[in-house]
Design a protein around this motif. Structure first.
Motif, mmCIF file in Angstrom:
data_model
loop_
_atom_site.group_PDB
_atom_site.id
_atom_site.type_symbol
_atom_site.label_atom_id
_atom_site.label_comp_id
_atom_site.label_asym_id
_atom_site.label_seq_id
_atom_site.Cartn_x
_atom_site.Cartn_y
_atom_site.Cartn_z
ATOM 1 N N GLU A 86 2.991 -3.144 -13.503
ATOM 2 C CA GLU A 86 2.138 -2.304 -14.343
ATOM 3 C C GLU A 86 0.733 -2.181 -13.754
ATOM 4 N N ALA A 87 0.197 -3.273 -13.224
ATOM 5 C CA ALA A 87 -1.141 -3.236 -12.633
ATOM 6 C C ALA A 87 -1.182 -2.300 -11.428
ATOM 7 N N GLU A 88 -0.117 -2.334 -10.638
ATOM 8 C CA GLU A 88 -0.056 -1.435 -9.480
ATOM 9 C C GLU A 88 0.045 0.013 -9.947
ATOM 10 N N GLU A 89 0.876 0.274 -10.946
ATOM 11 C CA GLU A 89 1.052 1.646 -11.438
ATOM 12 C C GLU A 89 -0.218 2.184 -12.094
ATOM 13 N N GLU A 90 -0.949 1.332 -12.806
ATOM 14 C CA GLU A 90 -2.111 1.784 -13.564
ATOM 15 C C GLU A 90 -3.403 1.802 -12.759
ATOM 16 N N THR A 91 -3.539 0.874 -11.795
ATOM 17 C CA THR A 91 -4.819 0.741 -11.083
ATOM 18 C C THR A 91 -4.706 0.860 -9.566
ATOM 19 N N GLY A 92 -3.484 0.871 -9.030
ATOM 20 C CA GLY A 92 -3.313 0.921 -7.585
ATOM 21 C C GLY A 92 -3.509 -0.409 -6.894
ATOM 22 N N VAL A 93 -3.682 -1.495 -7.651
ATOM 23 C CA VAL A 93 -3.873 -2.809 -7.038
ATOM 24 C C VAL A 93 -2.657 -3.170 -6.190
ATOM 25 N N ASP A 94 -2.907 -3.786 -5.030
ATOM 26 C CA ASP A 94 -1.828 -4.189 -4.136
ATOM 27 C C ASP A 94 -1.346 -5.584 -4.541
ATOM 28 N N PRO A 95 -0.121 -5.704 -5.057
ATOM 29 C CA PRO A 95 0.372 -7.012 -5.501
ATOM 30 C C PRO A 95 0.400 -8.063 -4.394
ATOM 31 N N ALA A 96 0.476 -7.614 -3.144
ATOM 32 C CA ALA A 96 0.528 -8.571 -2.034
ATOM 33 C C ALA A 96 -0.750 -9.404 -1.940
ATOM 34 N N GLY A 97 -1.852 -8.876 -2.463
ATOM 35 C CA GLY A 97 -3.119 -9.603 -2.402
ATOM 36 C C GLY A 97 -3.412 -10.417 -3.646
ATOM 37 N N VAL A 98 -2.428 -10.474 -4.556
ATOM 38 C CA VAL A 98 -2.633 -11.165 -5.832
ATOM 39 C C VAL A 98 -1.889 -12.500 -5.833
ATOM 40 N N HIS A 99 -2.615 -13.571 -6.139
ATOM 41 C CA HIS A 99 -2.026 -14.908 -6.225
ATOM 42 C C HIS A 99 -1.882 -15.281 -7.703
ATOM 43 N N VAL A 100 -0.652 -15.286 -8.201
ATOM 44 C CA VAL A 100 -0.401 -15.624 -9.597
ATOM 45 C C VAL A 100 -0.506 -17.134 -9.780
ATOM 46 N N LEU A 101 -1.335 -17.540 -10.746
ATOM 47 C CA LEU A 101 -1.570 -18.960 -10.982
ATOM 48 C C LEU A 101 -0.692 -19.514 -12.105
#
Length: 215
Positions: A86-101
């Motif tokens: 959803e974050a990628e679809e809504e904001t274009g954020v690249d999930p590859a750069g996101v570290h889920v804690l």
């Protein structure tokens, strides 16, 4: 690439023990699974969090500031996958750069019958963001934590029903409702909250109330 700050590590370590208010406890069964991404990063003005302002033309919470997120689809593999998609679809954020804690306990929104799992993440490799889904999102903001904890930006907002909750005036937005409640609890748990005047109570502005009544 930036390191996860100590305050966020502490938050993640105790996230699953977070107390859920009685009015947000999920029912024994029922409700649609959903997730939101609480994406923190190191911005030009220090630590920040990614928020969207939903489209005033949208069907879901029109005009409201929110975390990116939505319903969990069968192919998501759970709340984490849904929040990233959803974050990628809504904001274009690249999930590859996101570290889920971590994930936080489910919160139930009676109005929309959603069981929402907040997913806490660190933006180790930030990417450019924008309103990638104009039908759903009007704007995207990286809101500095310093602005959120500034006592001058904090108020209590009262709904005509009589219920009042924390709110933030930041970046031309009034962050209220579910998103403000989660932000308020997370900032407190992370040890970032500054003393503010909880007796400063304002009525929910008519324009916001009008949009909220459509959802």
């Amino acid at each position: 690439m930036t390191q996860v700050p100590d305050w966020l590590e502490r938050l993640a370590a105790q996230a699953q023990q977070a107390k859920v208010p009685r009015y947000l406890l999920p029912p024994a069964d029922g409700g649609r699974e959903a997730a939101v991404l609480m994406l923190f990063g190191e911005g030009p003005l220090g630590p920040d969090v990614l928020l969207i302002q939903r489209s005033t033309r949208g069907r879901r919470h029109p005009g409201q500031p929110a975390f990116p997120g939505g319903g969990v689809d069968p192919g998501d593999g759970g709340p984490v996958g849904a929040a990233l998609r959803e974050a990628e679809e809504e904001t274009g954020v690249d999930p590859a750069g996101v570290h889920v804690l971590c994930t936080m306990p489910e919160l139930y929104l009676n109005h929309s019958d959603n069981r929402v799992t907040p997913v806490v993440a660190w933006w180790r490799v930030p990417s450019a963001v924008h309103a990638a889904s104009p039908d759903e999102v009007d704007s995207v903001e990286r809101v500095p934590i310093a602005e959120l904890v500034d006592p001058g930006n904090r108020i209590m907002l009262r709904h005509p029903s009589g219920m009042a909750g924390p709110a933030f005036r930041v970046r031309g937005m009034v962050v209220w409702g579910f998103t403000a409640m989660v932000l308020d609890s997370v900032l407190r748990a992370a040890g970032l909250e500054r003393p503010w005047d909880t007796a400063r109570v304002e009525q929910l502005p008519p324009d916001i109330l009008g949009l909220a009544s459509r959802s």
